[in-house]
Design a protein around this motif. Structure first.
Motif, short mmCIF file in Angstrom:
data_model
loop_
_atom_site.label_atom_id
_atom_site.label_comp_id
_atom_site.label_asym_id
_atom_site.label_seq_id
_atom_site.Cartn_x
_atom_site.Cartn_y
_atom_site.Cartn_z
N UNK A 158 -9.82 74.12 -7.21
CA UNK A 158 -8.87 73.14 -6.70
C UNK A 158 -9.50 72.18 -5.69
N UNK A 179 1.54 77.87 -9.13
CA UNK A 179 0.53 77.34 -10.05
C UNK A 179 -0.86 77.87 -9.67
N UNK A 180 -1.13 77.92 -8.38
CA UNK A 180 -2.43 78.42 -7.93
C UNK A 180 -2.65 79.86 -8.40
N UNK A 181 -1.64 80.70 -8.19
CA UNK A 181 -1.75 82.10 -8.62
C UNK A 181 -1.91 82.21 -10.13
N UNK A 182 -1.11 81.43 -10.85
CA UNK A 182 -1.16 81.51 -12.31
C UNK A 182 -2.48 80.95 -12.85
N UNK A 183 -3.04 79.96 -12.15
CA UNK A 183 -4.31 79.39 -12.61
C UNK A 183 -5.45 80.40 -12.48
N UNK A 184 -5.17 81.54 -11.84
CA UNK A 184 -6.17 82.60 -11.74
C UNK A 184 -5.89 83.72 -12.74
N UNK A 185 -4.94 83.48 -13.64
CA UNK A 185 -4.68 84.46 -14.69
C UNK A 185 -3.54 85.42 -14.38
N UNK A 186 -2.94 85.28 -13.21
CA UNK A 186 -1.89 86.21 -12.80
C UNK A 186 -0.57 85.80 -13.47
N UNK A 187 0.09 86.75 -14.10
CA UNK A 187 1.32 86.46 -14.84
C UNK A 187 2.44 86.07 -13.87
N UNK A 243 -5.34 89.61 -4.02
CA UNK A 243 -5.13 88.48 -4.92
C UNK A 243 -6.22 88.44 -6.00
N UNK A 302 -1.22 80.66 -16.82
CA UNK A 302 -1.87 81.96 -16.60
C UNK A 302 -2.61 82.42 -17.86
N UNK A 310 -5.96 80.68 -18.06
CA UNK A 310 -6.95 81.31 -17.18
C UNK A 310 -7.49 82.59 -17.81
N UNK A 311 -6.60 83.36 -18.41
CA UNK A 311 -7.07 84.61 -19.03
C UNK A 311 -7.95 84.32 -20.25
#
Lengths: 260, 451
Positions: free
Chosen positions: A85, B396-404, A99, A74, A77-78
């Motif tokens: 994907x 992993x998908x959520x985290x790969x978007x910057x979400x903690x 989301x 995370x 990404x930040x």
């Protein structure tokens, strides 16, 4: 140099997959990474994005001078890394808008920007959805749930457009797309090319590279980059297959034989 | 010998101190009803873990040290504070009717009964029994099975207050009606036994929301029974939001009788209490009646939550659909038992039941028990249950978007639970309960253990 990969070795469940990758990608550049099935392309993409199932056994990766491998997914990404994907995950019950707003605001907070409220978010989202030809009702549907293959890929590029990454890795973004969808997605990607953003396009086939013309092309085989060149290398691969590059240096089980 | 008869005896004796003050004490049929229930309770006592239906839920410790009910003249509470708790309830906007009970007793000052639609009445059971007891004769307990467990008999033996909702034929109520039960007493444990009666006339349409909340530290045992009768073609929605404090125990029974062509929708949210047991029993008595029973339980720590459904297909061409979802964190326990009975003459039946459970805590445990009893042959019956954990790939998908990780996990849990919320109508209620569930799953501690 925005991304610097040096001598990267990685394995999963004790099985080596990457065997010494060296790659440098500068801001503003578009690189293509091509390779046959099982060459390690997707592993490289997922590893760079922070997937924890892979173990790095050697080498280093820096992102804008920082040690990328120390960062959780995370945080990467930040910091501005984005992975499109190959198989986007379906998240039932989580609205696309919710989301994406959570993601955009996590990134904005990290960059010291104010969070978008619902209205600002919607305005931005509408503009970016047009870019990839997604209808607005996609915002209200669950993330990727019931989306067609093409819709999922468009959604990935839409997310990329919203998150404005510094480095975008597109993992097989062309797979499962018909020609029209491929063109739309490619146009979306091209519109995001900019002098301070780098893009790595991972693909098996050359056809996406007709639309997204790379500055550099690399061929990955047996967990290593075995050849690098310009846009013309992709066309050569298309005409002649991978055998002429990898055949001479690869045994039948895909393991590279001593290159020396 | 099991110890449960003694617990039951002591409990009944403690409750006896309220006997002289019970509503409608002068009414013969009511006295007879209470006596009958008391005799039944004295005979069977409190359900114990040896009862097949209570195998996984031990209620005995909750009953051991209870001093009894709070009497009407003993009710003491901070009206402003409770007023704020009520005002903050999900779905309760300034326009919706609400009837409020504190520690088991009706509080007119906090209730809002002037907002009622024409053809609808909401009253306190106690008041109604004092004013016009005949209206309830033959109604109270009408559809409760005589073999029901001891705590239901106990509720009947001491029934005193609760809400009575009557909807006339053909009346369509746009706004939900809220029944609010607040536990406040903290200095000593007490029993509160609300009894609610809802009659929905033929062709009517209405929604009732039962809220159970309390002050943290309130040592209440709530033992509540709600009876609903749906006339021909009535459409009725029931929502139970059980958010009692962790210091409380909660036992609830919803008994529903459905006439021909009626439809019933239930949403049971089990979020609070140290231990809770929530039963929904529906009898599809008229042809073409249908019911949809939804449940969501989401608990943590050492909470124990038990949802129990019983659907009786007693007429042909009746349909039932059940979806109960569980989220279990820490060392919590979740039990779901879903009984479906299809009687011999009930042909062309459709019955579906699913119970997916998401385990978050390493010490959490889920029990799921489908019980199908089918005596007819033209029946389409399905059941399924699953127990899973949050997918690493999705995280992993959520985290790969910057979400903690913490927020990613909250989103995943919310996404799992959302299916139960999505079927709520009207939209305003769905949104406020959705927000409540979103906040609630954020308090589950699993989020903190990641990273």
């Amino acid at each position: 140099m925005l991304l610097r990969i040096h001598d990267l070795h990685a394995e999963i469940d004790g099985k080596p997959i990457l065997r010494g990758i060296d790659l440098e990608v500068g801001a503003g550049e578009v690189h293509a990474v091509m390779g046959p099935n099982g060459s390690g392309k997707s592993t490289l993409a997922q590893l760079l994005a922070g997937r924890e199932v892979y173990t790095v056994t050697r080498g280093e990766v820096t992102f804008d001078g920082k040690n990328l491998l120390e960062m959780p997914a995370d945080l990467r990404a930040r910091e501005g890394l984005f992975l499109s994907f190959q198989y986007p995950i379906e998240l039932p019950g989580i609205a696309n808008s919710y989301f994406l707003k959570a993601a955009v605001n996590a990134v904005r907070r990290h960059r010291g920007l104010s969070e978008l409220d619902a209205v600002d978010f919607l305005v931005a989202a509408r503009a970016k959805m047009k870019l990839v030809g997604l209808r607005e009702d996609f915002l209200h549907r669950s993330v990727n749930e019931g989306f067609s293959g093409g819709e999922k890929k468009r959604n990935e590029i839409f997310q990329m457009a919203m998150l404005e990454p510094r480095l975008a890795i597109l993992d097989e973004t062309d797979s499962g797309l018909d020609v029209d969808a491929l063109r739309t997605v490619a146009e979306g990607v091209n519109s995001l090319r900019s002098p301070d953003r780098a893009i790595v396009v991972i693909t098996h086939y050359q056809r996406l590279l007709d639309y997204i013309v790379p500055d550099k092309t690399h061929v990955l085989a047996g967990g290593r980059i075995v050849r690098s060149g310009g846009a013309e290398l992709a066309r050569e691969v298309e005409e002649r297959g991978y055998g002429w590059i990898t055949g001479a240096t690869e045994s039948s089980d895909g393991m590279p034989v001593a290159a020396a | 010998m099991s110890t449960t008869p003694n617990i039951g005896l002591n409990l009944a004796q403690r409750l006896d101190r309220a006997s002289g003050q019970l509503a409608g004490g002068h009414v013969d049929w009511l006295a007879a009803l209470r006596r009958g229930a008391r005799a039944r309770f004295d005979e069977i006592g409190v359900p114990g873990v040896r009862d097949e239906d209570w195998k996984y839920t031990n209620i005995a410790p909750a009953l051991r040290d209870l001093p009894g009910p709070v009497l009407a003249d003993e009710v003491v509470f901070d009206s402003a504070r409770v007023g704020m708790m009520v005002a903050a309830l999900p779905g309760l906007d300034g326009q919706s009717p609400a009837i409020v009970f504190v520690d088991g007793h009706f509080v007119p000052g906090l209730s809002r009964l002037q907002a009622l639609a024409r053809g609808v009445s909401v009253s306190s059971l106690r008041e109604l029994l004092g004013r016009d007891p005949g209206r309830l004769q033959g109604r109270l307990g009408k559809f409760l099975p005589p073999t029901a467990h001891g705590l239901i008999a106990l509720n009947s033996a001491f029934l005193d207050d609760g809400a009575v909702v009557e909807i006339s034929e053909g009346i369509v109520c746009e706004r939900p009606m809220h029944l609010v039960f607040v536990s406040t007493r903290r200095n000593e444990a007490f029993v509160s036994q609300p009894r609610n009666v809802i009659v929905a006339g033929g062709g009517s349409s209405a929604l009732v929301v039962e809220h159970y909340i309390g002050e943290e530290g309130a040592r209440a045992l709530t033992n509540t029974v709600s009876e609903i009768e749906l006339g021909r073609g009535a459409a009725f929605g029931h929502v139970r939001l059980q958010r009692e404090p962790q210091s409380a125990f909660h036992v609830a029974r919803l008994q529903v009788e459905q006439g021909e062509g009626s439809s019933f929708s239930s949403h049971a949210f089990g979020l609070g209490a140290a231990l809770s047991r929530t039963e929904v029993a529906v009898t599809l008595s008229g042809e073409n009646a249908e019911c949809t029973l939804h449940g969501l339980y989401a608990v943590h720590g050492k909470q124990h939550v038990d949802h129990h459904t019983m659907v009786d297909h007693a007429a042909p061409r009746t349909r039932s659909n059940q979806l109960y979802k569980g989220v279990l964190d820490d060392d919590s326990r979740g039990v779901f038992t879903g009984r479906v009975l299809v009687r011999p003459m009930a042909q062309q039946i459709k019955a579906v039941q699913t119970n997916p459970v998401l385990l978050l805590g390493d010490g959490a445990m889920a029990e799921t028990r489908p019980q199908l009893e089918i005596y007819a042959d033209d029946v389409a019956c399905n059941h399924g249950a699953s127990i899973g954990r949050i997918s690493e790939e999705a995280m992993f998908y959520l985290r790969s978007r910057g979400i903690e990780p913490r927020e990613a996990r909250r989103l995943m849990v919310y996404g799992f639970a959302a299916e139960v919320v999505e079927s709520l109508v009207p939209e305003a209620l769905r949104e406020s309960i959705g927000a409540l569930i979103g906040t609630h799953v954020g308090t589950l501690r699993a989020g903190e253990r990641v990273a």
